[in-house]
Scaffold this active site. Structure first.
Site, PDB file in Angstrom:
ATOM      1  N   HIS A   1      43.233   1.527  42.965  1.00 41.30           N
ATOM      2  CA  HIS A   1      44.205   2.538  43.391  1.00 41.30           C
ATOM      3  C   HIS A   1      45.604   1.948  43.327  1.00 41.30           C
ATOM      4  CE1 HIS A   1      45.899   6.016  45.332  1.00 41.30           C
ATOM      5  NE2 HIS A   1      46.481   5.242  46.218  1.00 41.30           N
ATOM      6  N   SER A   2      46.540   2.696  42.733  1.00 43.40           N
ATOM      7  CA  SER A   2      47.943   2.311  42.635  1.00 43.40           C
ATOM      8  C   SER A   2      48.058   0.957  41.920  1.00 43.40           C
ATOM      9  CB  SER A   2      48.567   2.285  44.038  1.00 43.40           C
ATOM     10  OG  SER A   2      49.962   2.173  43.983  1.00 43.40           O
ATOM     11  N   MET A   3      48.623  -0.052  42.569  1.00 43.82           N
ATOM     12  CA  MET A   3      48.689  -1.374  41.943  1.00 43.82           C
ATOM     13  C   MET A   3      47.307  -1.814  41.465  1.00 43.82           C
ATOM     14  SD  MET A   3      49.788  -5.084  43.577  1.00 43.82           S
ATOM     15  CE  MET A   3      48.186  -5.454  44.313  1.00 43.82           C
TER      16      MET A   3
ATOM     17  N   SER B   1      43.225   5.144  39.709  1.00 46.96           N
ATOM     18  CA  SER B   1      43.639   6.118  40.725  1.00 46.96           C
ATOM     19  C   SER B   1      45.098   5.936  41.129  1.00 46.96           C
ATOM     20  CB  SER B   1      42.738   5.952  41.966  1.00 46.96           C
ATOM     21  OG  SER B   1      43.248   6.656  43.074  1.00 46.96           O
TER      22      SER B   1
END
Length: 254
Positions: free
Chosen positions: A95-97, A122
């Site tokens: 997720h993200s990073m 994500s």
């Protein structure tokens, strides 16, 4: 093959060990995140999927270790910890990073002869879609304002000044890692990519997320949800269901 001897790794947390699972799912946290973020995922998928939640250096029980503030360096270190778990199909969720890190880990796995079952990306734009961002250069108040705006940090953290001081260095290191990341052109992944994103995410437009398709020779799928950057908090049951069905379908297809 039992992977129990590798349970001593400081990088990998198995909240619900599932040695009999057909596949494993490597879960990579967001900037400032930690392995327990994926405890609900592990609880929901066990015993069908063995969830490996990653604990980065510099936080919680690893807080005395220096942060790794470079995504390529983090991927280099992490892939060595992940390879022993590739004794069965291995999917990757970030997720993200964590999504960008997941891409770089997948690249390294494939270069070592291990093709992930699927990469779930994500809340993150495609690696080749760059934005000039400099949150990591802000003072502490500026960092805190960013965290509040994204609404992904536990509220109690903001109310505890001592705790906030403890976590800010790790968060700043993560932001430095992701904001200084530059995509290096190379072979597309053989693994399929499935992207998940909130429709109101200020950090990833739909066009930017769709470009994940450019990074795989396999299939590409996009799932959208109500919400912003941390849509995942409210939409977890739906996302987990999709992840479970995708992994099961890919295993059955084999």
């Amino acid at each position: 093959m039992s992977a129990n001897p590798t349970d001593t790794s400081p990088w990998i947390r198995r909240f619900h060990p599932a040695d009999g699972a057909r596949a494993r799912l490597l879960c990579l946290p967001h900037a400032g995140g930690s392995a327990p973020f994926y405890f609900p995922v592990s609880r929901a998928l066990s015993p069908d999927v063995d969830v490996l939640a990653v604990q980065y250096p510099g936080r919680q029980d690893r807080r005395h270790e220096p942060c790794i503030d470079s995504l390529p360096a983090l991927a280099d270190a992490l892939v060595e910890e992940v390879l022993p778990w590739a004794d069965r199909p291995l999917a990757v969720f970030g997720h993200s990073m964590g999504a960008t890190l997941g891409f770089e880990v997948a690249r390294r796995l494939e270069s070592r002869g291990t093709v992930p079952l699927v990469l779930f990306a994500s809340g993150r734009r495609a690696p080749s879609r760059h934005r000039d961002e400099s949150v990591h250069l802000r003072d502490d108040d500026g960092m805190i304002a960013e965290l509040r705006a994204l609404n992904g940090t536990d509220a109690e953290v903001f109310g505890d000044e001592e705790l906030l001081r403890l976590v800010l260095p790790a968060i700043r290191g993560d932001y430095r890692a992701v904001e200084t990341y530059r995509y290096t052109p190379g072979p597309k992944l053989a693994a399929p990519i499935q992207a998940h994103t909130g429709l109101d995410d200020p950090r990833a437009s739909l066009d930017e997320v769709r470009d994940w398709e450019l990074h795989t020779e396999g299939s590409f799928d996009l799932h959208t949800y109500p919400g912003g950057h941390f849509y995942l908090n409210a939409q977890a049951p739906s996302v987990i269901s999709t992840v479970a069905k995708t992994i099961s379908g890919l295993l059955d297809a084999r």
